[in-house]
Design a protein around this motif. Structure first.
Motif, PDB file in Angstrom:
ATOM      1  N   SER A  44       8.420  23.227 -39.115  1.00 28.40           N
ATOM      2  CA  SER A  44       9.276  23.907 -39.934  1.00 28.40           C
ATOM      3  C   SER A  44      10.687  23.740 -39.161  1.00 28.40           C
ATOM      4  N   GLU A  45      11.666  24.181 -39.786  1.00 32.10           N
ATOM      5  CA  GLU A  45      13.093  23.945 -39.290  1.00 32.10           C
ATOM      6  C   GLU A  45      13.088  25.179 -38.017  1.00 32.10           C
ATOM      7  N   HIS A  46      12.309  26.170 -38.328  1.00 30.20           N
ATOM      8  CA  HIS A  46      12.625  27.460 -37.363  1.00 30.20           C
ATOM      9  C   HIS A  46      12.032  26.984 -36.012  1.00 30.20           C
ATOM     10  N   SER A  47      10.725  26.314 -36.080  1.00 27.78           N
ATOM     11  CA  SER A  47      10.194  25.727 -34.887  1.00 27.78           C
ATOM     12  C   SER A  47      10.929  24.812 -34.008  1.00 27.78           C
TER      13      SER A  47
ATOM     14  N   ILE B  18      20.035  24.137 -35.759  1.00 24.70           N
ATOM     15  CA  ILE B  18      19.325  23.087 -36.615  1.00 24.70           C
ATOM     16  C   ILE B  18      19.175  23.294 -37.805  1.00 24.70           C
ATOM     17  N   SER B  19      19.596  22.411 -38.752  1.00 30.27           N
ATOM     18  CA  SER B  19      19.326  22.487 -40.213  1.00 30.27           C
ATOM     19  C   SER B  19      18.489  21.340 -40.759  1.00 30.27           C
ATOM     20  N   LEU B  20      17.743  21.259 -41.199  1.00 29.72           N
ATOM     21  CA  LEU B  20      16.866  20.016 -41.918  1.00 29.72           C
ATOM     22  C   LEU B  20      17.133  19.850 -43.271  1.00 29.72           C
ATOM     23  N   GLN B  21      17.645  18.536 -43.662  1.00 30.87           N
ATOM     24  CA  GLN B  21      18.041  18.291 -44.975  1.00 30.87           C
ATOM     25  C   GLN B  21      17.419  16.867 -44.996  1.00 30.87           C
ATOM     26  N   PRO B  22      17.629  16.421 -46.435  1.00 27.54           N
ATOM     27  CA  PRO B  22      16.876  15.190 -46.797  1.00 27.54           C
ATOM     28  C   PRO B  22      17.646  14.010 -46.171  1.00 27.54           C
ATOM     29  N   GLU B  23      19.032  14.290 -45.892  1.00 23.00           N
ATOM     30  CA  GLU B  23      19.702  13.289 -45.331  1.00 23.00           C
ATOM     31  C   GLU B  23      19.234  13.161 -43.714  1.00 23.00           C
ATOM     32  N   GLY B  24      18.910  14.090 -43.114  1.00 27.76           N
ATOM     33  CA  GLY B  24      18.661  13.959 -41.585  1.00 27.76           C
ATOM     34  C   GLY B  24      18.575  15.504 -41.133  1.00 27.76           C
ATOM     35  N   THR B  25      18.712  15.426 -39.612  1.00 27.98           N
ATOM     36  CA  THR B  25      18.557  16.544 -38.843  1.00 27.98           C
ATOM     37  C   THR B  25      20.106  17.079 -38.594  1.00 27.98           C
TER      38      THR B  25
ATOM     39  N   ILE C  91      31.185  20.293 -33.042  1.00 26.77           N
ATOM     40  CA  ILE C  91      30.570  19.171 -33.370  1.00 26.77           C
ATOM     41  C   ILE C  91      29.609  19.390 -34.411  1.00 26.77           C
ATOM     42  N   MET C  92      29.541  18.627 -35.389  1.00 24.28           N
ATOM     43  CA  MET C  92      28.369  18.654 -36.320  1.00 24.28           C
ATOM     44  C   MET C  92      28.158  17.082 -36.481  1.00 24.28           C
ATOM     45  N   VAL C  93      26.734  17.009 -36.412  1.00 24.91           N
ATOM     46  CA  VAL C  93      26.295  15.428 -36.599  1.00 24.91           C
ATOM     47  C   VAL C  93      24.815  15.395 -37.282  1.00 24.91           C
ATOM     48  N   THR C  94      24.671  14.638 -38.259  1.00 24.94           N
ATOM     49  CA  THR C  94      23.412  14.394 -38.907  1.00 24.94           C
ATOM     50  C   THR C  94      22.685  13.053 -38.223  1.00 24.94           C
TER      51      THR C  94
ATOM     52  N   TYR D 272      12.244  21.718 -43.427  1.00 27.45           N
ATOM     53  CA  TYR D 272      11.021  21.126 -42.776  1.00 27.45           C
ATOM     54  C   TYR D 272      11.241  19.453 -42.632  1.00 27.45           C
ATOM     55  N   VAL D 273      10.129  19.044 -41.557  1.00 23.96           N
ATOM     56  CA  VAL D 273      10.039  17.622 -41.336  1.00 23.96           C
ATOM     57  C   VAL D 273       8.673  17.234 -41.344  1.00 23.96           C
TER      58      VAL D 273
END
Length: 505
Positions: free
Chosen positions: A292-295, A358-365, A394-397, A483-484
């Motif tokens: 999960s994103e939370h973990s 941390i945010s999990l998205q289809p494009e990456g973390t 900073i914001m990085v994918t 999630y990942v």
């Protein structure tokens, strides 16, 4: 951080790399059933593991302590015949094949076909009667056997953790032939003892072999649980992999749900909900992990609080970073910042000022944080001089891959906004060339250098937990919103199993 192994007896023991409950097996009401980590092992993995059944079964037979078998019987004309089988040992054991089924009755069924074994020992017998004096004789014996084993490994709760119970064990004898002193031909003595020893012998073999199989299963479980506890711990940072709900066994996979909470110095993250659904995982690969994103976000926060998000660069690393391009602007900026000081006499420190988001998205973390950069010059025998200090939002994918036993983190999109800028060579901060150069340097070289360093540090950490000993095949790391998923096939170096069995049994 979970399941791998190559012994079918330990199929669920392997799963227990994650399936351990640190708390009681009473899972309680919501939100304590919230899931942060899920592990799924599919039927192809079970079939692969089943290929190594022979190693464990052979160890169980070899390690079984067969007691002396004694008895007596009244025989017509011979009077009372007493006998004893001692020094029973197993030789020349082989297994024809093994089959496994995952049952929805919460059990793993294993059928081991045609186990052939040669038992050796000493037969002592004596008899008294009207026509005989009391006599005792000792002869060497061999017992040829052909046996089928049926194992049903149940999932039970013992001492606040889930463990496999392999006590449901049955032996079927297709052959049990006694040979005395190497004589392969039938004789009255061999026939006499075969008739009334075989039944007792079958009971003893069943009891001792099944007892040893269960003991080996428990030993494997304890060993793997110890590995699991060590794998998810890095000093004060611990991942709580205790069960969030009962394990699930389907015909095509075994699945376990875990809390996935992060424990740091007696403080724990809180997870009140979960977006996991069984439909998110398929059954085409051997092993799946769902995080999960939370973990992951909580893990990054713990790393920040533990002072781990710090990177120091000097020497060649610093030179490559600041000399990424050979232009007049670059040379001027470097000269102003370092004041003609050698890179070996300078150090750049990069660290996170705030807990990363941390945010999990289809494009990456997607990682967001306020980061500081400080370049210090180290004159010989003098106090360090801060030549440059800056803070930037900073914001990085990042996209992650695992190849050749290395975790690779690749930034695919990034942006920065400078919040604080202090430079000894430009006290007013009005020289646009320096800021422009630094911003470009950070985007083009700085962020890739930092993510590469984090990937290397995580690889070293995982390898220190012995992950590099396993054969991980075509792993995929797939990010989705919230999630990942990590999915892979795997192998296992058989020498690890052999070494473990030799050292532990």
């Amino acid at each position: 951080m979970c399941w791998a192994g190559r012994m079918m007896l330990g199929t669920f023991s392997i799963l227990l790399v994650l399936v351990q409950a640190a708390a009681a097996c009473d899972f309680g009401p919501f939100p304590y059933r919230a899931t942060g980590i899920v592990c799924r092992m599919t039927k192809p993995a079970a079939l692969l593991l089943n290929q190594e059944t022979a190693q464990v079964i052979q160890a169980a037979f070899r390690n079984a302590k067969f007691p002396n078998i004694t008895g007596e019987r009244s025989m017509r004309l011979l009077g009372r015949v007493a006998y004893g089988l001692t020094n029973i040992q197993v030789n020349d054991l082989s297994i024809e094949r093994s089959e496994v089924e995952l049952k929805e009755d919460n059990a793993i069924h294993i059928a081991i076909k045609n186990v052939t074994a040669l038992f050796k020992g000493t037969l002592t017998y004596g008899y008294t009667g009207a026509w005989f004096l009391q006599l005792f004789h000792s002869v060497d014996f061999e017992i040829e056997s052909s046996i089928d084993l049926q194992l049903s490994i149940k999932l039970t709760c013992q001492k606040d953790q889930v463990v496999p119970d392999a006590s449901d064990c049955y032996l079927t004898f297709h052959k049990l032939t006694l040979h005395l002193q190497g004589d392969k031909q039938p004789g009255w003595l061999k026939q006499l003892f075969t008739d009334f020893i075989s039944f007792t012998l079958k009971l003893v073999l069943k009891r001792e072999v099944c007892k040893e199989i269960n003991a080996v299963a428990q030993t494997l479980t304890n060993f793997i649980l110890d590995l699991a506890a060590n794998f998810v711990r890095a000093e004060d940072i611990i991942v709580d992999i205790s069960l969030a709900s009962d394990p699930v066994i389907k015909a095509s996979y075994i699945e376990s749900h875990h809390k996935g909470l992060i424990l740091y110095r007696n403080n724990s993250s809180v997870l009140s909900d979960s977006v996991f659904s069984p439909s998110l995982l398929t059954e085409s690969r051997m092993l799946y992990f769902w995080f999960s994103e939370h973990s992951l976000s909580s893990l990054a926060s713990a790393a920040f609080l533990d002072g781990r998000l710090v990177l120091n660069l000097r020497g060649e690393q610093l030179k490559e970073l600041f000399e990424m391009e050979d232009t007049e602007v670059q040379r001027k900026a470097v000269q102003m910042i370092f004041q003609d000081t050698c890179y070996n006499d300078s150090v750049a420190k990069v660290w996170s000022l705030t807990q990363p988001q941390i945010s999990l998205q289809p494009e990456g973390t997607v990682v967001r944080s306020l980061v500081a950069v400080e370049v210090s010059i180290l004159p010989a025998g003098e106090e360090p001089l801060v030549a440059l200090y800056m803070e930037k939002e900073i914001m990085v994918t990042i996209q992650a891959t695992y190849a050749e036993k290395k975790l690779l983190l690749q930034p695919v999109d990034s942006s920065i906004e400078i919040k604080v800028f202090k430079c000894t060579a430009d006290p007013s901060g009005k020289d646009p060339s320096i800021q422009s150069f630094l911003q470009n340097m950070i985007l083009v070289a700085g962020i890739p250098e930092v993510t590469s360093s984090i990937g290397s540090a995580l690889t070293s950490l995982m390898n220190s937990k012995r992950l590099d000993l396993f054969d991980i095949i075509n792993p995929e790391i797939i990010t989705r919103k919230g999630y990942v998923i990590v999915q892979l096939d795997f192998g296992f170096p058989s020498h690890l199993l052999l070494n473990f069995l030799e050292e532990s049994l």
